[in-house]
Motif scaffolding. Structure first.
Motif, PDB file in Angstrom:
ATOM      1  N   ASN A 149       1.517  -1.090   0.034  1.00 49.50           N
ATOM      2  CA  ASN A 149       0.306  -0.018   0.166  1.00 49.50           C
ATOM      3  C   ASN A 149       1.022   1.188  -0.135  1.00 49.50           C
ATOM      4  O   ASN A 149       0.919   1.648   1.254  1.00 49.50           O
ATOM      5  CB  ASN A 149      -0.761  -0.364   0.832  1.00 49.50           C
ATOM      6  CG  ASN A 149      -1.978   2.007   1.136  1.00 49.50           C
ATOM      7  OD1 ASN A 149      -2.133   1.872  -0.076  1.00 49.50           O
ATOM      8  ND2 ASN A 149      -2.469   1.564   2.533  1.00 49.50           N
ATOM      9  N   CYS A 316      -3.931  -3.847  -0.425  1.00 51.77           N
ATOM     10  CA  CYS A 316      -4.325  -3.592  -1.796  1.00 51.77           C
ATOM     11  C   CYS A 316      -4.940  -4.529  -1.976  1.00 51.77           C
ATOM     12  O   CYS A 316      -5.358  -4.847  -3.517  1.00 51.77           O
ATOM     13  CB  CYS A 316      -2.789  -3.611  -3.044  1.00 51.77           C
ATOM     14  SG  CYS A 316      -1.965  -2.033  -2.652  1.00 51.77           S
ATOM     15  N   TRP A 321      -8.965  -0.868  -0.042  1.00 49.19           N
ATOM     16  CA  TRP A 321      -7.842   0.112  -0.589  1.00 49.19           C
ATOM     17  C   TRP A 321      -8.606   0.360  -1.573  1.00 49.19           C
ATOM     18  O   TRP A 321      -8.008   2.212  -2.203  1.00 49.19           O
ATOM     19  CB  TRP A 321      -6.795  -0.364  -1.298  1.00 49.19           C
ATOM     20  CG  TRP A 321      -5.380  -0.059  -2.137  1.00 49.19           C
ATOM     21  CD1 TRP A 321      -4.307   0.517  -1.277  1.00 49.19           C
ATOM     22  CD2 TRP A 321      -5.711   0.182  -3.407  1.00 49.19           C
ATOM     23  NE1 TRP A 321      -3.705   1.286  -2.410  1.00 49.19           N
ATOM     24  CE2 TRP A 321      -4.239   0.812  -3.966  1.00 49.19           C
ATOM     25  CE3 TRP A 321      -6.318   0.219  -3.857  1.00 49.19           C
ATOM     26  CZ2 TRP A 321      -4.278   1.616  -4.741  1.00 49.19           C
ATOM     27  CZ3 TRP A 321      -6.211  -0.123  -5.719  1.00 49.19           C
ATOM     28  CH2 TRP A 321      -4.722   1.146  -5.989  1.00 49.19           C
TER      29      TRP A 321
END
Length: 652
Positions: A149, A316, A321
């Motif tokens: 991320n 992710c 996300w």
């Protein structure tokens, strides 16, 4: 659990300043109706959906051409089309702000801290867009990321979306088969991966995994290796079709990003079901539906405005996300974190909140429960004065979790428990910043979402458990499933139970306050004696006990009926004995009912969970019954399933 008073009530000033209040005033002015109460506003939003979503578009300042028609085939589910004449670009809406202030702050455990201004983010997206064009990426192509991320994941998504390509991502801790189960179905042309990642203070190299994935993805024309550990160029040289992102971008100077405006329903994301009953379903979400739904949720339900500093703990590989990055469309700064939320200890996210003046703190119910049991009390050690909202999702937040937020984190904060799913890349039920927070309850249905609770006969019920349904179409319904000609799999997933009604698969209950309680997944409900029981009710009782670190409950087919079996992972230093079993059963009987009391209680060393941290009741149920678990790659710790196989305690 009935409470006499709410845990939190917004002040008159807070209500007056909420974007939701301004939106209600705009709705009242536009309709000539009094829509000051949330109930009235919600009722209008589902009765007049075209007018409601039209106002959301205007109020949130969507960039694009709206077109003449607002909604066609309004009652067809699936089949309804919102804004069928509109043209917009998702990335254009997220990159509308410019300037030197923070667009993204990235913290990678205690190893990395980076900042990108709005201008720097725009420049990075511009260079990545040019790189994608040079690689032949065109409208409808898939770009896939196996990424931490970090800012490059956001920029790659925006560059893909700017061209009308479709973005799909997972986290780098997925195994080779887990990545291929997802990306092998959608055939990406570009694959973005890191040189490695940090977790729990340890460096994890992924070069061999990336090579193994690329070898079995012949559709990939270019592999881009993002530098995180400082070895991207070295890793790229050892992987076919790979180049370090820095080297690939060196040929391009930043310029204005061009945005391809496309239909409202143009595909933006492919997300994946995380179940363990087969290869993941590839769920396709639209640019317009995702944008409009997220703007509504973040601005109206979350109170997010320009300049806010928005955080959600996510990878992710989780829909949160996708939800988080949409905060750019409201002009909010994204506070990204990658790594363990307990490294070096449970203070790390609260340290981040104070250091970066976080306004919206998003996490999971599991994190709150673990923090509660750890003995840490951020309210005593941190300032947190800027935090207005604490949001929780991933699984139902227990009443004890609600109480801990106010007792152990911050007294004056809007606690927004939210629930939805990958299936809709958004929420059905969520926080309402102008209403009180009651223990154990999600505050209300989302605006524009005609959700209800039905019994098995399709009759709406109040103050009793049933299926969470949505009776009218909404913009963030999937475009469909990938490789599902005719839509048969899509229809079977949501519309077979009740005709023309979305059946979400959650076991839910309306409360006397007009809020909702989610009792867990309805496909994981227990049926002893033919009575449906939500597993979350049992967890709420058992996980209050200091001896129990966490629990998992299934129904075991036994002697012509179903019996409740409770698995417990013990806290450090605790052991399951006859005395504790008696106390567990007594607590469940008193807090729930005699039908909830488990027939068997079994201690296990570990409990299997998905990559996003959800326990996997269905997989355990399959193992206990001797059935194959087909998608073990969806699990973070698949080896834990072996702990449930052929247990002596479950034979009698």
């Amino acid at each position: 659990m009935v409470e006499d008073a709410p845990l939190w009530t917004p002040t008159p000033d807070r209500i007056a300043g909420a974007p939701l209040t301004a939106f209600a005033a705009a709705a009242s002015a536009r309709t000539g109706r009094s829509l000051a109460s949330y109930d009235a506003l919600h009722r209008w939003s589902v009765e007049e959906r075209a007018d409601f979503w039209n106002l959301v578009w205007d109020f949130c300042g969507v960039v694009g051409e709206k077109g003449a028609r607002l909604l066609v085939d309004a009652d067809s589910m699936p089949g309804a089309a919102f804004f069928p004449d509109a043209r917009l670009n998702f990335a254009e809406n997220l990159l509308s702000r410019r300037g030197p202030s923070d667009a993204i702050v990235f913290k990678g455990e205690d190893k990395v801290l980076r900042r990108l201004s709005w201008d720097e983010l725009h420049a990075l997206v511009s260079r990545m867009q040019q790189l994608f064009i040079s690689a032949g990426v065109k409208q409808g192509d898939r770009v896939a990321g196996m990424m931490p991320n970090m800012p490059e994941a956001v920029a790659a998504m925006l560059a893909a979306a700017s061209l009308g390509a479709v973005w799909s991502s997972c986290s780098p801790d997925f195994g080779v088969e887990g990545v291929l189960d997802r990306f092998g179905q959608i055939e990406p042309v570009v694959f973005v991966a890191p040189d490695g990642y940090w977790y729990n203070g340890k460096q994890n190299d992924v070069s061999s995994k990336v090579q193994a994935v690329v070898d079995r993805l012949p559709s990939v024309r270019q592999v881009l290796i993002v530098d995180y550990l400082g070895t991207a160029r070295q890793v790229a040289t050892a992987i076919s079709r790979a180049v370090s992102l820095a080297d690939a971008l060196a040929a391009f100077e930043a310029r204005e990003v061009s945005f391809e405006r496309l239909p409202f329903s143009h595909p933006l994301y492919i997300l994946y079901s995380s179940g363990t009953t087969g290869i993941p379903k590839c769920i396709v979400h639209s640019a317009g539906g995702t944008l409009l739904q997220h703007l509504k949720e973040q601005r109206l339900h979350g109170g997010v405005t320009e300049g806010d500093r928005l955080f959600y703990f996510t990878t992710c590989g989780w829909m949160m996300w996708n939800w988080l990055v949409s905060g750019l469309a409201s002009g909010a700064t994204l506070l990204l974190f990658d790594g363990s939320p307990f490294h070096p200890d449970g203070n790390v996210l609260f340290d981040y909140a104070d250091a970066e003046r976080m306004t919206y703190f998003g996490t999971s119910a599991k994190f709150i429960d673990t923090l509660r049991k750890s003995g840490l009390r951020p309210i005593d050690s941190h300032d947190l004065s800027t935090v207005r909202t604490v949001s929780s999702t991933g699984s139902p937040l227990s009443p004890e979790g609600f109480a801990f937020v106010y007792d152990g984190i911050k007294k004056d904060v809007h606690l927004a428990s939210i629930s939805g799913g990958t299936d809709i890349v958004s929420c059905f039920v969520l926080g309402v910043p102008t209403e009180p927070v009651w223990s154990g309850e999600i505050q209300g249905p989302g605006l524009g979402m005609a959700m209800d609770v039905w019994n098995d006969d399709g009759v709406p019920v109040r103050l009793e458990k049933g299926e969470l349904v949505c009776t009218k179409p909404f913009p963030s319904m999937p475009v469909g499933f990938w490789n599902d000609p005719g839509g048969a799999k899509y229809h079977a997933a949501y519309f077979e139970r009740f005709d023309n009604v979305w059946c979400h698969g959650d076991f839910a209950e309306w409360t006397r306050h007009g809020g909702l309680i989610i009792h867990g997944r309805s496909d994981a409900t227990l049926n002893p004696g033919g009575v449906r029981i939500g597993t979350a009710e049992i967890y709420n009782q058992v996980e209050q006990m200091p001896e129990i670190a966490e629990a998992l409950c299934i129904g075991q087919d036994f002697d012509g009926d179903v019996r409740v079996v409770l698995f417990v992972r013990m806290a450090a230093g605790a052991a399951l004995d006859g005395e504790l079993e008696t106390r567990i059963r007594t607590k469940i009987r008193a807090g729930c009912s005699p039908r909830h009391v488990p027939a068997r209680i079994v201690a296990v060393a570990d409990i299997p969970r998905t990559k996003s941290g959800k326990i996997t009741e269905l997989a355990v149920r399959d193992v206990v019954h001797g059935r194959e678990v087909k998608n073990k790659e969806a699990l973070a710790n698949p080896q834990a399933l072996d702990l449930f196989r052929d247990l002596e305690e479950l034979r009698t």
